[in-house]
Design a protein around this motif. Sequence first.
Motif, mmCIF file in Angstrom:
data_model
loop_
_atom_site.group_PDB
_atom_site.id
_atom_site.type_symbol
_atom_site.label_atom_id
_atom_site.label_comp_id
_atom_site.label_asym_id
_atom_site.label_seq_id
_atom_site.Cartn_x
_atom_site.Cartn_y
_atom_site.Cartn_z
ATOM 1 N N TRP A 1 13.000 -2.975 -3.836
ATOM 2 C CA TRP A 1 12.361 -1.811 -3.222
ATOM 3 C C TRP A 1 12.591 -1.893 -1.726
ATOM 4 O O TRP A 1 12.034 -2.739 -1.038
ATOM 5 C CB TRP A 1 10.876 -1.771 -3.550
ATOM 6 C CG TRP A 1 10.190 -0.534 -3.016
ATOM 7 C CD1 TRP A 1 10.759 0.679 -2.762
ATOM 8 C CD2 TRP A 1 8.809 -0.412 -2.659
ATOM 9 N NE1 TRP A 1 9.833 1.556 -2.288
ATOM 10 C CE2 TRP A 1 8.619 0.917 -2.215
ATOM 11 C CE3 TRP A 1 7.723 -1.281 -2.692
ATOM 12 C CZ2 TRP A 1 7.390 1.388 -1.781
ATOM 13 C CZ3 TRP A 1 6.495 -0.810 -2.274
ATOM 14 C CH2 TRP A 1 6.322 0.511 -1.820
ATOM 15 N N LEU A 2 13.462 -1.030 -1.257
ATOM 16 C CA LEU A 2 13.870 -1.050 0.151
ATOM 17 C C LEU A 2 12.984 -0.108 0.960
ATOM 18 O O LEU A 2 12.842 1.070 0.622
ATOM 19 C CB LEU A 2 15.344 -0.637 0.257
ATOM 20 C CG LEU A 2 16.107 -1.099 1.491
ATOM 21 C CD1 LEU A 2 16.171 -2.617 1.551
ATOM 22 C CD2 LEU A 2 17.526 -0.527 1.500
ATOM 23 N N ILE A 3 12.384 -0.626 2.029
ATOM 24 C CA ILE A 3 11.554 0.184 2.917
ATOM 25 C C ILE A 3 11.977 -0.087 4.350
ATOM 26 O O ILE A 3 12.484 -1.167 4.681
ATOM 27 C CB ILE A 3 10.050 -0.125 2.731
ATOM 28 C CG1 ILE A 3 9.772 -1.610 2.980
ATOM 29 C CG2 ILE A 3 9.579 0.262 1.338
ATOM 30 C CD1 ILE A 3 8.307 -1.992 2.860
ATOM 31 N N ASP A 4 11.772 0.902 5.236
ATOM 32 C CA ASP A 4 12.110 0.698 6.646
ATOM 33 C C ASP A 4 10.923 0.999 7.560
ATOM 34 O O ASP A 4 11.061 1.092 8.765
ATOM 35 C CB ASP A 4 13.321 1.537 7.044
ATOM 36 C CG ASP A 4 13.070 3.033 6.928
ATOM 37 O OD1 ASP A 4 11.966 3.424 6.490
ATOM 38 O OD2 ASP A 4 13.980 3.812 7.257
ATOM 39 N N ALA A 5 9.764 1.185 6.948
ATOM 40 C CA ALA A 5 8.536 1.408 7.709
ATOM 41 C C ALA A 5 7.382 0.963 6.828
ATOM 42 O O ALA A 5 7.600 0.272 5.825
ATOM 43 C CB ALA A 5 8.404 2.891 8.082
ATOM 44 N N ASN A 6 6.174 1.329 7.163
ATOM 45 C CA ASN A 6 5.027 0.948 6.345
ATOM 46 C C ASN A 6 4.702 2.062 5.360
ATOM 47 O O ASN A 6 4.197 3.115 5.751
ATOM 48 C CB ASN A 6 3.803 0.674 7.226
ATOM 49 C CG ASN A 6 3.952 -0.620 8.010
ATOM 50 O OD1 ASN A 6 4.218 -1.659 7.427
ATOM 51 N ND2 ASN A 6 3.795 -0.538 9.317
ATOM 52 N N PRO A 7 5.001 1.855 4.074
ATOM 53 C CA PRO A 7 4.673 2.879 3.085
ATOM 54 C C PRO A 7 3.155 3.048 2.978
ATOM 55 O O PRO A 7 2.383 2.162 3.346
ATOM 56 C CB PRO A 7 5.245 2.304 1.784
ATOM 57 C CG PRO A 7 6.195 1.236 2.198
ATOM 58 C CD PRO A 7 5.681 0.699 3.482
ATOM 59 N N SER A 8 2.753 4.176 2.430
ATOM 60 C CA SER A 8 1.329 4.417 2.221
ATOM 61 C C SER A 8 0.838 3.589 1.049
ATOM 62 O O SER A 8 1.626 3.063 0.250
ATOM 63 C CB SER A 8 1.091 5.905 1.941
ATOM 64 O OG SER A 8 1.668 6.249 0.678
ATOM 65 N N GLU A 9 -0.466 3.481 0.921
ATOM 66 C CA GLU A 9 -1.040 2.740 -0.188
ATOM 67 C C GLU A 9 -0.640 3.377 -1.520
ATOM 68 O O GLU A 9 -0.405 2.684 -2.507
ATOM 69 C CB GLU A 9 -2.566 2.694 -0.058
ATOM 70 C CG GLU A 9 -3.232 1.844 -1.133
ATOM 71 C CD GLU A 9 -4.696 1.577 -0.829
ATOM 72 O OE1 GLU A 9 -5.431 1.212 -1.769
ATOM 73 O OE2 GLU A 9 -5.110 1.736 0.341
ATOM 74 N N GLU A 10 -0.544 4.705 -1.532
ATOM 75 C CA GLU A 10 -0.121 5.402 -2.753
ATOM 76 C C GLU A 10 1.307 5.057 -3.129
ATOM 77 O O GLU A 10 1.653 4.941 -4.302
ATOM 78 C CB GLU A 10 -0.283 6.920 -2.575
ATOM 79 C CG GLU A 10 -1.725 7.397 -2.584
ATOM 80 C CD GLU A 10 -2.461 6.967 -3.841
ATOM 81 O OE1 GLU A 10 -1.898 7.170 -4.944
ATOM 82 O OE2 GLU A 10 -3.574 6.431 -3.725
ATOM 83 N N ASP A 11 2.183 4.895 -2.098
ATOM 84 C CA ASP A 11 3.572 4.503 -2.365
ATOM 85 C C ASP A 11 3.618 3.130 -3.032
ATOM 86 O O ASP A 11 4.372 2.908 -3.988
ATOM 87 C CB ASP A 11 4.376 4.470 -1.066
ATOM 88 C CG ASP A 11 4.677 5.855 -0.531
ATOM 89 O OD1 ASP A 11 4.705 6.800 -1.341
ATOM 90 O OD2 ASP A 11 4.880 5.999 0.696
ATOM 91 N N TYR A 12 2.824 2.201 -2.498
ATOM 92 C CA TYR A 12 2.777 0.859 -3.076
ATOM 93 C C TYR A 12 2.297 0.911 -4.532
ATOM 94 O O TYR A 12 2.897 0.302 -5.432
ATOM 95 C CB TYR A 12 1.832 -0.037 -2.268
ATOM 96 C CG TYR A 12 2.467 -0.683 -1.058
ATOM 97 C CD1 TYR A 12 3.330 -1.769 -1.204
ATOM 98 C CD2 TYR A 12 2.184 -0.224 0.229
ATOM 99 C CE1 TYR A 12 3.911 -2.376 -0.090
ATOM 100 C CE2 TYR A 12 2.759 -0.823 1.342
ATOM 101 C CZ TYR A 12 3.625 -1.903 1.183
ATOM 102 O OH TYR A 12 4.195 -2.491 2.262
ATOM 103 N N LYS A 13 1.220 1.646 -4.759
ATOM 104 C CA LYS A 13 0.646 1.719 -6.108
ATOM 105 C C LYS A 13 1.612 2.370 -7.087
ATOM 106 O O LYS A 13 1.725 1.939 -8.244
ATOM 107 C CB LYS A 13 -0.677 2.492 -6.070
ATOM 108 C CG LYS A 13 -1.811 1.721 -5.408
ATOM 109 C CD LYS A 13 -3.109 2.524 -5.433
ATOM 110 C CE LYS A 13 -4.260 1.732 -4.825
ATOM 111 N NZ LYS A 13 -5.519 2.507 -4.824
ATOM 112 N N ASP A 14 2.319 3.402 -6.631
ATOM 113 C CA ASP A 14 3.286 4.089 -7.497
ATOM 114 C C ASP A 14 4.427 3.154 -7.880
ATOM 115 O O ASP A 14 4.832 3.102 -9.047
ATOM 116 C CB ASP A 14 3.836 5.332 -6.793
ATOM 117 C CG ASP A 14 4.835 6.077 -7.670
ATOM 118 O OD1 ASP A 14 4.441 6.561 -8.752
ATOM 119 O OD2 ASP A 14 6.031 6.142 -7.288
ATOM 120 N N MET A 15 4.940 2.387 -6.902
ATOM 121 C CA MET A 15 6.048 1.476 -7.198
ATOM 122 C C MET A 15 5.591 0.340 -8.103
ATOM 123 O O MET A 15 6.307 -0.076 -9.022
ATOM 124 C CB MET A 15 6.647 0.921 -5.904
ATOM 125 C CG MET A 15 7.922 0.118 -6.101
ATOM 126 S SD MET A 15 9.232 1.022 -7.001
ATOM 127 C CE MET A 15 9.591 2.355 -5.847
#
Length: 456
Positions: free
Chosen positions: A302-316
Amino acid sequence: MNDTICALATAPGGAIGIIRISGPQSLEILSHIFRGTGDVQSYSANTIHYGHIISQNHIIDEALVSIFRAPHSYTGEDSTEISCHGSRYILNKVLELLIQNGCRMAQPGEYTQRAFLNGKMDLSQAEAVADLIASSNKATHQIAMSQLRGQFSSELSQLREQLLKLTSLLELELDFSDHEELEFADRNELLLIANKINNRVTTLAHSFEMGQALKNGIPVAIVGKTNVGKSTLLNKLIRDDRAIVSSIHGTTRDTIEDSIDINGITFRFIDTAGIRQTTDEVEQIGITRTYAAIEKAQIILWLIDANPSEEDYKDMLKRTNGKSLIIVRNKIDIIPIDDTNIPSIPELKIIPTTDISAKNGINIDKLEQMLFESANIPELSEQDIIVTSARQYQSLVRAHENLSRVLSGLESGFSGDLISEDLRLVLDDLTNITGQGRIIPNEVLGNIFTHFCVGK
């Protein structure tokens, strides 16, 4: 089996080419086209002779011929190998001369099929020949070598001996059925041995999943939002400009695959379309395929370049549940690392995370090591048995099902004749894997050997 066959065993165009001949007329046919020292048909086994390939008194090429006498050859038949120059013209001319003098072209896998039919190897070893030829890394090479050397066959032989002993004792009771008080096979001991065999059969069957992963490459999906650097990371991992890299969002519309070798294991990377809300119909199809790739992958980057939201984390976390997930924070060359905004989700504490710059190649070696560790592949040796054949796997599954009935029958106090019948089915299932002592239908042999290359 009465035909004498020939085929090219090497790719044309190289420095040398090797043509294999096998069958009862091998030396006689060779004598018509080869001129060396002495009578070709009197050449001793395991010798090499220098001479010329001749056509109507014209020299076609210089050649070395190797002589093998039955049964001490790969096929178990009289065989010869002609080593000449690798010119397409020369090789085709030699094959033409052999056919004119009584050979026919071999079918795919026919040499190995003859080796099996002549008792030089069993079916599991024959399948290992194809796996050895196709091996693309250290792991698949070791698995194929183990099976080719008979490790799997030996294991199955030991299991069959134990089963035969059980069956014999039960059937001996049937011979003395008039004396109901006689019991040659202690039921508790039978239960213990049957459980032990079933556990081993189950372990072998479960190894098929790992065998397929090693054989086909461990699938790794690179996922994330648009423009986080997924295509750049793929290119850096495979050391090639395989995927288009652009600052325009939604450049990748479909999955792109390529493979690399890490510590002797093949990893198959899948670059996916960026996940975002879009009205573009084609891009939406690509995103749907991204989710499908996540389902099929064994490891998710899971590639990220900033701080995802809590919802993004939970979805992944929800989408990758049960799979190995690695969080990869990209672009550390331009974006400061900030751990203060990571949500307090308990699962995140045990998920491996690394910081990289895909563009500059920073920490790519660390990411590769994390991938290798996430694959959870044990250290393999030539003694390890990993099942890679679907045919073998199906036989093991059937053996497990029949053994389960044996165990159930023993626990329920069934009569020896019923238990003995199920044990016989288990024996048949294990014997089908090696083919030893059985008449194997031509359809089964065809399915196995037609996947071989011609010349092997």
